[in-house]
Design a protein around this motif. Structure first.
Motif, short mmCIF file in Angstrom:
data_model
loop_
_atom_site.label_atom_id
_atom_site.label_comp_id
_atom_site.label_asym_id
_atom_site.label_seq_id
_atom_site.Cartn_x
_atom_site.Cartn_y
_atom_site.Cartn_z
N LEU A 128 0.86 -1.16 -0.11
CA LEU A 128 -0.02 -0.09 -0.13
C LEU A 128 0.91 1.21 0.05
CD1 LEU A 128 -2.64 -1.06 2.76
CD2 LEU A 128 -2.81 -1.57 0.35
N PRO A 129 1.69 1.61 -0.97
CA PRO A 129 2.70 2.67 -1.13
C PRO A 129 1.98 4.02 -0.79
CG PRO A 129 2.20 1.53 -3.46
CD PRO A 129 1.68 0.91 -2.33
N HIS A 130 0.85 4.18 -1.18
CA HIS A 130 0.03 5.57 -0.92
C HIS A 130 -0.07 5.81 0.73
CE1 HIS A 130 -3.24 2.45 -0.65
NE2 HIS A 130 -3.84 3.48 0.05
N LEU A 131 0.21 4.79 1.43
CA LEU A 131 0.13 5.07 3.08
C LEU A 131 1.48 5.24 3.65
CD1 LEU A 131 -2.82 2.33 3.85
CD2 LEU A 131 -2.83 4.68 3.73
N ASP A 132 2.40 4.78 2.86
CA ASP A 132 3.81 4.99 3.62
C ASP A 132 4.26 6.36 3.83
OD1 ASP A 132 4.89 2.32 3.30
OD2 ASP A 132 5.27 2.40 1.17
#
Length: 136
Positions: A128-132
């Protein structure tokens, strides 16, 4: 490696590691790929001081963690809005499809036993790269 005989007990000793999608190296453990297991995966993880996973979830599979030594924090929730402190002796349950991101903020390695209801080592991992960037 699907040549396992049904009804055969198998003993493993962790030694080799593999790079998980989450950004950590895991010791090979019980999994469909190593033992032919049908409904469970269990492996060991050592997170070095400052080690941080990539935000992820396990699609349709539950996770159970036992912290053997050290401490860490885990952000969790749809936008990683919750934070849980963990230390040696804690048992942690992560429901299926719950985003999470663990970080070892301590000065010692953190060691844990991890089990999931997915027999494959990495198949249910969804990054979930949008949360990193939501976690400092």
């Amino acid at each position: 490696m699907d040549t396992f005989r049904p009804g055969t007990c198998i003993k493993l000793r962790p030694g080799q590691t593999y790079a998980g999608k989450q950004g950590f190296n895991y010791f090979n453990g019980i999994a469909k790929e190593t033992t032919g297991s049908q409904a469970i995966c269990m492996h060991l993880l050592t997170v070095p001081p400052g080690g941080r996973a990539k935000a992820h979830k396990h699609a349709t599979h539950e996770t159970a963690i036992y912290v053997v030594s050290g401490s860490a924090i885990m952000y969790w929730g749809e936008n990683l809005e919750h934070c849980m402190e963990t230390s040696a002796g804690d048992l942690i349950y992560i429901p299926a499809d719950v985003p999470h991101l663990p970080i070892n903020t301590g000065t010692e390695p953190t060691q844990a036993v991890i089990a999931r209801t997915d027999p494959h080592e990495q198949e249910s991992v969804v990054l979930l790269p949008h949360l990193d960037a939501l976690v400092p």
